[in-house]
Write a protein that holds these residues in place. Structure first.
Motif, PDB file in Angstrom:
ATOM      1  N   ALA A   1      32.482  48.318  43.028  1.00 12.50           N
ATOM      2  CA  ALA A   1      32.059  47.081  43.698  1.00 12.50           C
ATOM      3  C   ALA A   1      31.445  47.338  45.056  1.00 12.50           C
ATOM      4  O   ALA A   1      30.954  46.397  45.699  1.00 12.50           O
ATOM      5  CB  ALA A   1      33.251  46.135  43.853  1.00 12.50           C
ATOM      6  N   ALA A   2      31.455  48.570  45.521  1.00 16.82           N
ATOM      7  CA  ALA A   2      30.887  48.885  46.840  1.00 16.82           C
ATOM      8  C   ALA A   2      29.945  50.064  46.728  1.00 16.82           C
ATOM      9  O   ALA A   2      29.977  50.986  47.546  1.00 16.82           O
ATOM     10  CB  ALA A   2      32.016  49.180  47.833  1.00 16.82           C
ATOM     11  N   ALA A   3      29.088  50.060  45.689  1.00 17.60           N
ATOM     12  CA  ALA A   3      28.146  51.163  45.489  1.00 17.60           C
ATOM     13  C   ALA A   3      27.150  51.219  46.630  1.00 17.60           C
ATOM     14  O   ALA A   3      26.670  50.188  47.120  1.00 17.60           O
ATOM     15  CB  ALA A   3      27.424  50.992  44.152  1.00 17.60           C
ATOM     16  N   LEU A   4      26.793  52.429  47.049  1.00 16.20           N
ATOM     17  CA  LEU A   4      25.863  52.609  48.154  1.00 16.20           C
ATOM     18  C   LEU A   4      24.407  52.468  47.718  1.00 16.20           C
ATOM     19  O   LEU A   4      23.546  52.156  48.530  1.00 16.20           O
ATOM     20  CB  LEU A   4      26.075  53.995  48.784  1.00 16.20           C
ATOM     21  CG  LEU A   4      27.466  54.254  49.374  1.00 16.20           C
ATOM     22  CD1 LEU A   4      27.556  55.671  49.937  1.00 16.20           C
ATOM     23  CD2 LEU A   4      27.777  53.237  50.461  1.00 16.20           C
ATOM     24  N   GLU A   5      24.108  52.712  46.438  1.00 16.30           N
ATOM     25  CA  GLU A   5      22.742  52.607  45.951  1.00 16.30           C
ATOM     26  C   GLU A   5      22.328  51.139  45.889  1.00 16.30           C
ATOM     27  O   GLU A   5      23.051  50.285  45.385  1.00 16.30           O
ATOM     28  CB  GLU A   5      22.594  53.239  44.560  1.00 16.30           C
ATOM     29  CG  GLU A   5      22.835  54.733  44.540  1.00 16.30           C
ATOM     30  CD  GLU A   5      24.307  55.074  44.352  1.00 16.30           C
ATOM     31  OE1 GLU A   5      25.157  54.163  44.543  1.00 16.30           O
ATOM     32  OE2 GLU A   5      24.613  56.228  44.028  1.00 16.30           O
ATOM     33  N   SER A   6      21.130  50.841  46.375  1.00 20.74           N
ATOM     34  CA  SER A   6      20.662  49.451  46.427  1.00 20.74           C
ATOM     35  C   SER A   6      20.297  48.904  45.058  1.00 20.74           C
ATOM     36  O   SER A   6      20.273  47.681  44.862  1.00 20.74           O
ATOM     37  CB  SER A   6      19.436  49.355  47.359  1.00 20.74           C
ATOM     38  OG  SER A   6      18.400  50.213  46.894  1.00 20.74           O
TER      39      SER A   6
ATOM     40  N   GLU B   1      33.440  38.906  44.422  1.00 17.42           N
ATOM     41  CA  GLU B   1      33.379  37.459  44.366  1.00 17.42           C
ATOM     42  C   GLU B   1      32.093  36.974  43.700  1.00 17.42           C
ATOM     43  O   GLU B   1      32.085  35.972  42.978  1.00 17.42           O
ATOM     44  CB  GLU B   1      33.485  36.876  45.776  1.00 17.42           C
ATOM     45  CG  GLU B   1      34.842  37.114  46.416  1.00 17.42           C
ATOM     46  CD  GLU B   1      34.885  36.628  47.857  1.00 17.42           C
ATOM     47  OE1 GLU B   1      33.800  36.228  48.365  1.00 17.42           O
ATOM     48  OE2 GLU B   1      35.964  36.648  48.470  1.00 17.42           O
ATOM     49  N   MET B   2      30.982  37.721  43.902  1.00 18.31           N
ATOM     50  CA  MET B   2      29.693  37.315  43.348  1.00 18.31           C
ATOM     51  C   MET B   2      29.647  37.473  41.820  1.00 18.31           C
ATOM     52  O   MET B   2      29.041  36.654  41.120  1.00 18.31           O
ATOM     53  CB  MET B   2      28.566  38.135  43.992  1.00 18.31           C
ATOM     54  CG  MET B   2      28.374  37.839  45.473  1.00 18.31           C
ATOM     55  SD  MET B   2      27.167  38.970  46.227  1.00 18.31           S
ATOM     56  CE  MET B   2      25.755  38.722  45.177  1.00 18.31           C
ATOM     57  N   VAL B   3      30.260  38.513  41.292  1.00 20.43           N
ATOM     58  CA  VAL B   3      30.118  38.820  39.853  1.00 20.43           C
ATOM     59  C   VAL B   3      31.333  38.364  39.040  1.00 20.43           C
ATOM     60  O   VAL B   3      31.304  38.459  37.809  1.00 20.43           O
ATOM     61  CB  VAL B   3      29.898  40.331  39.649  1.00 20.43           C
ATOM     62  CG1 VAL B   3      28.644  40.786  40.370  1.00 20.43           C
ATOM     63  CG2 VAL B   3      31.113  41.137  40.108  1.00 20.43           C
ATOM     64  N   HIS B   4      32.372  37.906  39.696  1.00 14.50           N
ATOM     65  CA  HIS B   4      33.596  37.568  38.984  1.00 14.50           C
ATOM     66  C   HIS B   4      33.369  36.487  37.940  1.00 14.50           C
ATOM     67  O   HIS B   4      33.874  36.567  36.805  1.00 14.50           O
ATOM     68  CB  HIS B   4      34.670  37.124  39.987  1.00 14.50           C
ATOM     69  CG  HIS B   4      36.047  37.583  39.601  1.00 14.50           C
ATOM     70  ND1 HIS B   4      36.754  37.049  38.553  1.00 14.50           N
ATOM     71  CD2 HIS B   4      36.847  38.567  40.126  1.00 14.50           C
ATOM     72  CE1 HIS B   4      37.928  37.651  38.452  1.00 14.50           C
ATOM     73  NE2 HIS B   4      38.010  38.586  39.400  1.00 14.50           N
ATOM     74  N   GLU B   5      32.593  35.483  38.297  1.00 15.69           N
ATOM     75  CA  GLU B   5      32.378  34.376  37.370  1.00 15.69           C
ATOM     76  C   GLU B   5      31.608  34.827  36.139  1.00 15.69           C
ATOM     77  O   GLU B   5      31.911  34.439  35.016  1.00 15.69           O
ATOM     78  CB  GLU B   5      31.634  33.248  38.096  1.00 15.69           C
ATOM     79  CG  GLU B   5      31.456  32.012  37.218  1.00 15.69           C
ATOM     80  CD  GLU B   5      30.793  30.876  37.991  1.00 15.69           C
ATOM     81  OE1 GLU B   5      30.450  29.868  37.341  1.00 15.69           O
ATOM     82  OE2 GLU B   5      30.614  31.016  39.223  1.00 15.69           O
ATOM     83  N   ARG B   6      30.590  35.689  36.363  1.00 16.67           N
ATOM     84  CA  ARG B   6      29.800  36.198  35.230  1.00 16.67           C
ATOM     85  C   ARG B   6      30.653  37.077  34.309  1.00 16.67           C
ATOM     86  O   ARG B   6      30.524  37.012  33.085  1.00 16.67           O
ATOM     87  CB  ARG B   6      28.610  37.000  35.765  1.00 16.67           C
ATOM     88  CG  ARG B   6      27.573  36.158  36.511  1.00 16.67           C
ATOM     89  CD  ARG B   6      26.690  35.416  35.523  1.00 16.67           C
ATOM     90  NE  ARG B   6      26.040  36.331  34.607  1.00 16.67           N
ATOM     91  CZ  ARG B   6      24.894  36.979  34.900  1.00 16.67           C
ATOM     92  NH1 ARG B   6      24.315  36.782  36.103  1.00 16.67           N
ATOM     93  NH2 ARG B   6      24.346  37.783  34.010  1.00 16.67           N
TER      94      ARG B   6
ATOM     95  N   ASP C   1      38.936  46.849  48.532  1.00 12.37           N
ATOM     96  CA  ASP C   1      39.539  46.847  49.862  1.00 12.37           C
ATOM     97  C   ASP C   1      38.474  46.908  50.948  1.00 12.37           C
ATOM     98  O   ASP C   1      38.753  46.648  52.130  1.00 12.37           O
ATOM     99  CB  ASP C   1      40.504  48.015  50.007  1.00 12.37           C
ATOM    100  CG  ASP C   1      39.816  49.349  49.736  1.00 12.37           C
ATOM    101  OD1 ASP C   1      38.938  49.387  48.838  1.00 12.37           O
ATOM    102  OD2 ASP C   1      40.154  50.345  50.402  1.00 12.37           O
ATOM    103  N   LEU C   2      37.238  47.257  50.581  1.00 14.63           N
ATOM    104  CA  LEU C   2      36.132  47.299  51.527  1.00 14.63           C
ATOM    105  C   LEU C   2      35.456  45.930  51.605  1.00 14.63           C
ATOM    106  O   LEU C   2      35.428  45.185  50.610  1.00 14.63           O
ATOM    107  CB  LEU C   2      35.109  48.357  51.104  1.00 14.63           C
ATOM    108  CG  LEU C   2      35.631  49.804  50.977  1.00 14.63           C
ATOM    109  CD1 LEU C   2      34.540  50.718  50.443  1.00 14.63           C
ATOM    110  CD2 LEU C   2      36.140  50.295  52.310  1.00 14.63           C
ATOM    111  N   PRO C   3      34.890  45.584  52.743  1.00 15.64           N
ATOM    112  CA  PRO C   3      34.228  44.263  52.861  1.00 15.64           C
ATOM    113  C   PRO C   3      33.108  44.079  51.853  1.00 15.64           C
ATOM    114  O   PRO C   3      32.988  43.017  51.229  1.00 15.64           O
ATOM    115  CB  PRO C   3      33.700  44.271  54.302  1.00 15.64           C
ATOM    116  CG  PRO C   3      34.598  45.222  55.032  1.00 15.64           C
ATOM    117  CD  PRO C   3      34.962  46.283  54.037  1.00 15.64           C
ATOM    118  N   ASP C   4      32.261  45.120  51.693  1.00 17.09           N
ATOM    119  CA  ASP C   4      31.170  45.002  50.718  1.00 17.09           C
ATOM    120  C   ASP C   4      31.724  44.854  49.303  1.00 17.09           C
ATOM    121  O   ASP C   4      31.168  44.115  48.485  1.00 17.09           O
ATOM    122  CB  ASP C   4      30.265  46.230  50.786  1.00 17.09           C
ATOM    123  CG  ASP C   4      29.508  46.317  52.099  1.00 17.09           C
ATOM    124  OD1 ASP C   4      29.426  45.288  52.789  1.00 17.09           O
ATOM    125  OD2 ASP C   4      28.997  47.415  52.412  1.00 17.09           O
ATOM    126  N   GLY C   5      32.806  45.535  49.011  1.00 18.83           N
ATOM    127  CA  GLY C   5      33.402  45.433  47.690  1.00 18.83           C
ATOM    128  C   GLY C   5      33.970  44.054  47.427  1.00 18.83           C
ATOM    129  O   GLY C   5      33.859  43.518  46.309  1.00 18.83           O
TER     130      GLY C   5
END
Length: 510
Positions: free
Chosen positions: A246-251, A305-310, A296-300
């Motif tokens: 959930a916190a991948a560095l690749e864009s 939260e964005m993909v949970h519904e999908r 546990d990371l902010p980006d994660g």
């Protein structure tokens, strides 16, 4: 240096059988008291056995040639040769044994499961076993047969209840280290895990094993990355866990894209699997859990939260976890335990392996004669289990053993079939497969007086029971005496003529 090997090519050979002994018992007042040569011992088998303490095929990577002990030679005084010791090779649970052509020979699952990889050769018979009423004292013995030789491929497919799959650096190694006592290598670069790791998880009444499969990438089902080297390790699992970063560095990466790619690779690989006779649920239909790691990371947290519904639309458990802070790990362990327990109860009851009998057909031919070109001429090859085995058992340095072989082949009908095939005296005959065949010039009948003999151990000259009368004996004696007197008179006449003393006189001109 490699410490984990899950595929090796193994050359195995059973032990050779010991030769039989040709011996004559000697007793007081009986220097020739009868044959007492014993049989040779059977060669040992090469056996593969599942051992709980073995987790890799590394041993056979360094030692790919394995041979069992040969049987001992037979001795006099009816002392049989010792049987060769079996060579037991320990393999991990889940090892699949295949031939070079890809034929599956054994699937070794369960501690203690065994498979005879190569059988030992039979020992040769001693002359005591070859004696009969018509051959009371054989002067030969049979040779032991060589052991079976095989070239096998061993592949390890991990036996785990749960398989963690996902992109490299998704946190699978960290997750298994946090949930179990396993301590895999963990680093912040891709492909840190080069070998599957197993860990045992205990959650309440549940106890199951988890496999950390090395990271997959697009094209893994075609062999890219670590691809096919480790995809086999997910075939036996009950539950699939997709570990998403959930916190991948690749864009260009996000959990939904990663999940779609991994599922596509798994579906492609599952389509190439051979169906296992109703033993397991198809790979893509097994229970699945989606884990969003590094929350546990902010980006994660934001990405989860964005993909949970999908992800919830898939109607499978979706959990937010962190291998570092242990967030959600307890809940995950119980969810996996419940799914594994349910999958185990749905498994069919194990059935004992059927006993496979392969009797020889009643009308099966013992041998056949085929023609082929050999050194530019027509040769006749005798093919069949019996003739080939008899040739291997024959000591060609012993004339009596060669005669015994000829008798066996004649009784089997080999000589008649050679004549029907067009063989003549001096034709090249081969017995045995390929380049290992025994080659000889065929003679339809044996020479040296054997044509005067009947069955082995009999003599037609001894079967004439006619006794000459007294007059017949006197006539034979008179004829012998007359012939001898005629020879003496001729020699005396030559001596008186001086023929022997005159070397200038030629016998042809007198």
């Amino acid at each position: 240096m490699a410490t984990f090997v899950d595929r090796v090519e193994l050359q195995v050979a059973g032990g050779a059988g010991g030769h039989g002994a040709a011996s004559i018992r000697r007793e007081k007042f009986k220097p020739l008291a009868g044959p007492d040569g014993a049989n040779g011992g059977r060669g040992g088998d090469v056996i593969l056995e599942v051992d709980s303490s073995t987790t890799t095929l590394l041993t056979y990577h360094h030692k790919p040639h394995q041979r069992a002990t040969s049987g001992g030679f037979g001795k006099g005084d009816l002392r049989h040769g010792a049987r060769g010791e079996d060579l037991v090779l320990s393999v991990p649970d889940g090892t699949v044994v295949t031939a070079q052509d890809g034929t599956v020979l054994a699937d070794l699952v369960g501690i203690g499961t065994r498979f005879v990889a190569a059988r030992g050769g039979s020992g040769g018979l001693g002359n005591a076993a070859l004696a009969s009423t018509k051959r009371k004292a054989p002067g030969f013995a049979l040779l032991g047969e060589p052991g079976q030789e095989r070239s096998l491929v061993l592949e390890l497919k991990s036996v785990a209840d749960v398989a963690l799959v996902g992109y490299p650096s998704a946190g699978k190694s960290s997750l298994i280290a946090a949930m179990s006592a396993a301590r895999p290598k963990i680093a912040d670069y891709p492909f840190t895990t080069l070998v599957p790791n197993l860990g045992v998880v205990e959650a309440g009444q549940y106890r199951y094993t988890v496999a950390d499969v090395p990271g997959l990438i697009p094209g893994a089902s075609l062999g890219k990355g670590l691809g096919l080297d480790f995809l086999r390790h997910i075939e036996r699992c009950h539950v699939l866990v997709h570990v998403l970063d959930a916190a991948a560095l690749e864009s260009d990466r996000d959990p939904l894209t990663d999940l779609a790619i991994i599922e596509e690779e798994l579906a492609t690989y599952a389509g190439s699997l051979d169906e296992e006779a109703g033993a397991r649920v198809p790979l893509m239909e097994r229970p699945t859990v989606i884990v969003l790691n590094k929350t546990d990371l902010p980006d994660g947290t934001e990405m989860a939260e964005m993909v949970h519904e999908r992800l919830a639309e898939r109607e499978v458990p979706v959990l937010d976890v962190s291998a570092i802070s242990h967030k959600g790990l307890r809940e995950l362990s119980f969810v996996l335990g419940e799914l594994v327990d349910r999958a185990r109860t749905e498994l069919p009851e194990p059935e004992p392996a059927p006993i496979v009998l392969t009797p020889t057909a009643v009308d099966a031919e013992d041998f056949r004669v085929v023609t082929e070109q050999f050194d530019g001429a027509t040769a006749y090859r005798v093919q069949g289990d019996k003739p080939e085995r008899w040739v291997r058992q024959t000591d060609f340095a012993n004339d009596e053993a060669v005669g015994f072989l000829a008798d066996r082949l004649a009784r089997l009908g080999v000589e008649d079939d050679l004549l029907k095939a067009g063989a003549v005296a001096g034709s090249t005959v081969l017995i045995g497969p390929g380049d290992d065949a025994v080659v000889f010039d065929w003679e339809p009948t044996m020479v040296g007086g054997a044509e005067l003999l009947g069955r082995r151990g009999t003599d037609r000259r001894m079967e004439d029971h006619h006794r000459p009368t007294r007059d017949e004996k006197r006539e034979q004696q008179r004829a012998r005496t007359e012939a001898r007197m005629n020879r003496i008179a001729a020699m005396e006449a030559e001596r008186r003529d001086g023929h022997w003393a005159d070397p200038t006189v030629d016998d042809e001109t007198r």
